[in-house]
Design a protein around this motif. Structure first.
Motif, PDB file in Angstrom:
ATOM      1  N   ARG A   1     -97.448 -17.317  67.222  1.00  0.00           N
ATOM      2  CA  ARG A   1     -97.798 -17.172  68.641  1.00  0.00           C
ATOM      3  C   ARG A   1     -98.796 -16.020  68.838  1.00  0.00           C
ATOM      4  N   LYS A   2     -98.607 -14.930  68.115  1.00  0.00           N
ATOM      5  CA  LYS A   2     -99.555 -13.810  68.220  1.00  0.00           C
ATOM      6  C   LYS A   2    -100.927 -14.221  67.674  1.00  0.00           C
ATOM      7  N   TRP A   3    -100.891 -14.951  66.585  1.00  0.00           N
ATOM      8  CA  TRP A   3    -102.165 -15.431  65.994  1.00  0.00           C
ATOM      9  C   TRP A   3    -102.885 -16.324  66.995  1.00  0.00           C
ATOM     10  N   GLU A   4    -102.137 -17.238  67.642  1.00  0.00           N
ATOM     11  CA  GLU A   4    -102.729 -18.161  68.617  1.00  0.00           C
ATOM     12  C   GLU A   4    -103.298 -17.413  69.816  1.00  0.00           C
ATOM     13  N   SER A   5    -102.609 -16.356  70.246  1.00  0.00           N
ATOM     14  CA  SER A   5    -103.095 -15.555  71.369  1.00  0.00           C
ATOM     15  C   SER A   5    -104.415 -14.884  71.014  1.00  0.00           C
TER      16      SER A   5
END
Length: 643
Positions: free
Chosen positions: A85-89
């Motif tokens: 999720r952090k990578w996607e953000s």
């Protein structure tokens, strides 16, 4: 799209992980803490905010996040995790506004290792961004003699001047060559405009080079880029479009193959013998009758000076006239005089327009233009008269003059009464050092007490003959030839009697025989046997006394014993029975070769940078030489990356 991007990145990670695992290589990110030398053997230098090339980000500072990424920095953790999720953000942020927050990294041996910001690096690499801002600490290891360490210290000097951190070389000396190729002095700093221009052209080049290379060659893009700008000039490349650059990279590919082999050169020591019987119809048909579709070979000779003003040019002109005499119906020649580095390209292009089949450029300073023309006109055979020149698109040629020089040394050693000889050399280039040492070894062969005093005619503010007189040298080896316009007797080997030279011997450059045998290889089809398509070495014809292209002429006044010595050495060298560089060899600084049965290889003879122990003198640095020697020494100098 961010979720889809993560899925794609995750697949790339798994593919890379599997590939590296199957090859037994580390499938996750390298950890700098595991690579560093022991504490106390390196120092840290803060660089501040730096634009970090994405391609050079190699791993992490510590092991904490190493296993979250494959070795290509793509994410390994599964979709839907907090990590993903952090990578996607970050992916969304990059698409919308770009990643602006600098990472924190360490630079070691021109590779970067991330301490904070691994996911930002992963996103940047996924989207193919070429750089990311970062606060960098440089880790500098102690100096060693390891090649990578020496290259790195050369990079540090280069970085201090240019602030360029995205180019790397696989061999020493190339950062200094790049500085020179940019038209910069050794210690001259770059300005901001120069840095921007360089980044622009290098980025374009790297993209096209990697697109074509696809890991076929193991050289760096920097190696290939330097080769191209040394050939075509930096300013010319700067003005090229992407299309022009792409075509140039494709046409120059074999030059890059040579770089991968560290510019290997195949020295052809004697003319190739015919591999199979070839019917020579010129002996059957009447004179002047040629085979259908086979016209006369048209050959161009390009000279730097005129035959009347230059002994070197005069020798090659005699070679051209010899060709016309030997092949009156098969060969037609043309020639160009007073050609310099400014108009050499025009002269070669004109020879091509004149439909010449073969072009001889007769000085080392013309090699760059020769290669460019050969790439542009692959159907024309272009040969340059130089030694140890590594280019695939042309062939080079030279004569092994150290063989007659050895015999001249023996003559001088036999005749000297005070054990002091003189040797006047011209340029400190490949081949010349071998000539000096061969002369000294020949003298020592017959007189172990003899000393050879070395002077250089190309040095600034030097009167070589005067210096040798003051040192007491009574027999001197001077320049090999004189020009027709010069009446001087100070050439060859001569003794000084009442300040007047008395000729003893002289070396002979048989360029006519050289060109004749070279042209015969083309006529009879043996030229192609020198060229093995699977072995991309540069080809250098380096023929000597065994091929009849070098010899020595002695004065009739020599004592009978000296004449017999000359005949003995001449016969044994011509028949390849005796080698001037065989046996124990000692330089001014120590042992070169201990084994009495061994001979130096041809490559060792060509590239020698040492002087024999009985030579009094040294090899001058480039800055000690006259301006006129610059072009030759830059191309052929034994200290091209020094001085």
């Amino acid at each position: 799209m961010s979720r889809e991007d993560y899925i794609k990145a995750n697949k790339l990670a798994k593919k890379d992980y599997q590939y590296k695992s199957m090859r037994g290589e580390l499938p996750t990110l390298p950890v700098l803490d595991d690579i560093l030398p022991p504490r106390g053997r390196y120092r840290e230098v803060p660089l501040g905010l730096v634009k970090i090339p994405a391609d050079q980000i190699a791993g992490t500072k510590n092991a904490g996040r190493s296993n979250a990424f494959a070795s290509n920095f793509m994410p390994l953790l599964k979709e839907g995790s907090e990590f993903s999720r952090k990578w996607e953000s970050l992916s969304t942020s990059h698409v919308e506004e770009g990643i602006r927050d600098p990472i924190k990294a360490y630079e070691y041996m021109n590779k970067f290792y991330v301490e904070e910001g691994n996911k930002r690096v992963s996103v940047v690499k996924f989207f193919g961004v070429d750089s990311i801002p970062g606060t960098v600490t440089r880790i500098i290891p102690d100096r060693t003699n390891d090649k990578e360490n020496r290259i790195y210290y050369e990079f540090l000097d280069f970085y201090e001047l240019s602030q360029v951190n995205y180019i790397w070389f696989s061999e020493t000396g190339r950062f200094a060559k790049l500085q020179a190729a940019m038209g910069k002095e050794k210690d001259e700093a770059w300005n901001e405009e120069e840095r921007m221009d360089f980044r622009s052209i290098y980025t374009r080049f790297t993209k096209e080079f990697r697109s074509k290379n696809n890991d076929k060659l193991k050289i760096t893009p920097g190696d290939a880029f330097l080769a191209l700008i040394e050939l075509y000039g930096y300013k010319e490349l700067l003005d090229m479009s992407v299309t022009e650059l792409k075509k140039l990279i494709t046409r120059s590919w074999e030059e890059y193959m040579l770089l991968e082999k560290d510019k290997e050169i195949e020295l052809k020591m004697d003319p190739v013998q015919e591999k199979k019987p070839i019917l020579n119809l010129n002996k059957i048909l009447p004179a002047g009758v040629l085979l259908p579709g086979k016209g006369r070979l048209k050959i161009a000779f390009i000279y730097e000076k005129t035959p009347g003003s230059s002994a070197w040019t005069y020798g090659h002109e005699l070679g051209r006239l010899h060709l016309e005499q030997r092949f009156p119906h098969e060969v037609q020649t043309i020639f160009y005089t007073n050609v310099n580095r400014k108009n050499i390209e025009y002269a070669i292009e004109d020879a091509v327009k004149q439909k010449c089949d073969i072009i001889f450029t007769t000085t080392p300073s013309f090699v760059q233009a020769s290669v460019k023309a050969a790439i542009a006109h692959p159907s024309v055979r272009i040969l340059n008269c130089s030694l140890n020149t590594s280019h695939r698109y042309i062939r080079t040629y030279y004569i092994r003059m150290h063989e007659p020089k050895f015999i001249m040394g023996a003559v001088a050693g036999a005749l000297t009464e005070n054990d002091k000889l003189g040797f006047i050399a011209d340029y400190p280039i490949f081949g010349t050092i071998a000539n000096i040492n061969a002369f000294a070894l020949g003298a020592k062969l017959v007189n172990p007490r003899v000393k050879v005093y070395l002077e250089w005619s190309a040095k600034k503010d030097v009167d070589a003959v005067k210096n040798l007189r003051e040192q007491g040298a009574e027999i001197i080896s001077g320049k090999d030839m004189v020009t027709p316009e010069e009446a001087s007797r100070y050439f060859g080997l001569y003794s000084l009697e009442n300040d007047w030279p008395k000729s003893l011997a002289m070396p002979v450059w048989h360029w006519g025989r050289f060109y004749e045998q070279l042209i015969r290889t083309i006529m009879d089809g043996t030229w192609k046997y020198d060229d093995n398509p699977s072995d991309k070495k540069a080809i250098n014809y380096w023929w000597g006394m065994s091929a009849g292209v070098a010899d020595i002429v002695c004065s009739q006044t020599l004592p009978i014993g000296t004449k017999r010595l000359v005949e003995l050495l001449n016969s044994n060298i011509k028949n390849r029975i005796f080698d001037p560089f065989a046996g124990e060899l000692y330089s001014q600084t120590g042992v070169i070769q201990k084994e009495s049965w061994k001979s130096l290889s041809p490559e060792e003879v060509v590239t020698m940078e040492w002087l024999a122990e009985n030579v009094i003198g040294d090899i001058p640095k480039r800055q000690e030489l006259k301006k006129r020697s610059e072009s030759v020494v830059l191309q052929q100098g034994v200290e091209k990356t020094k001085g």
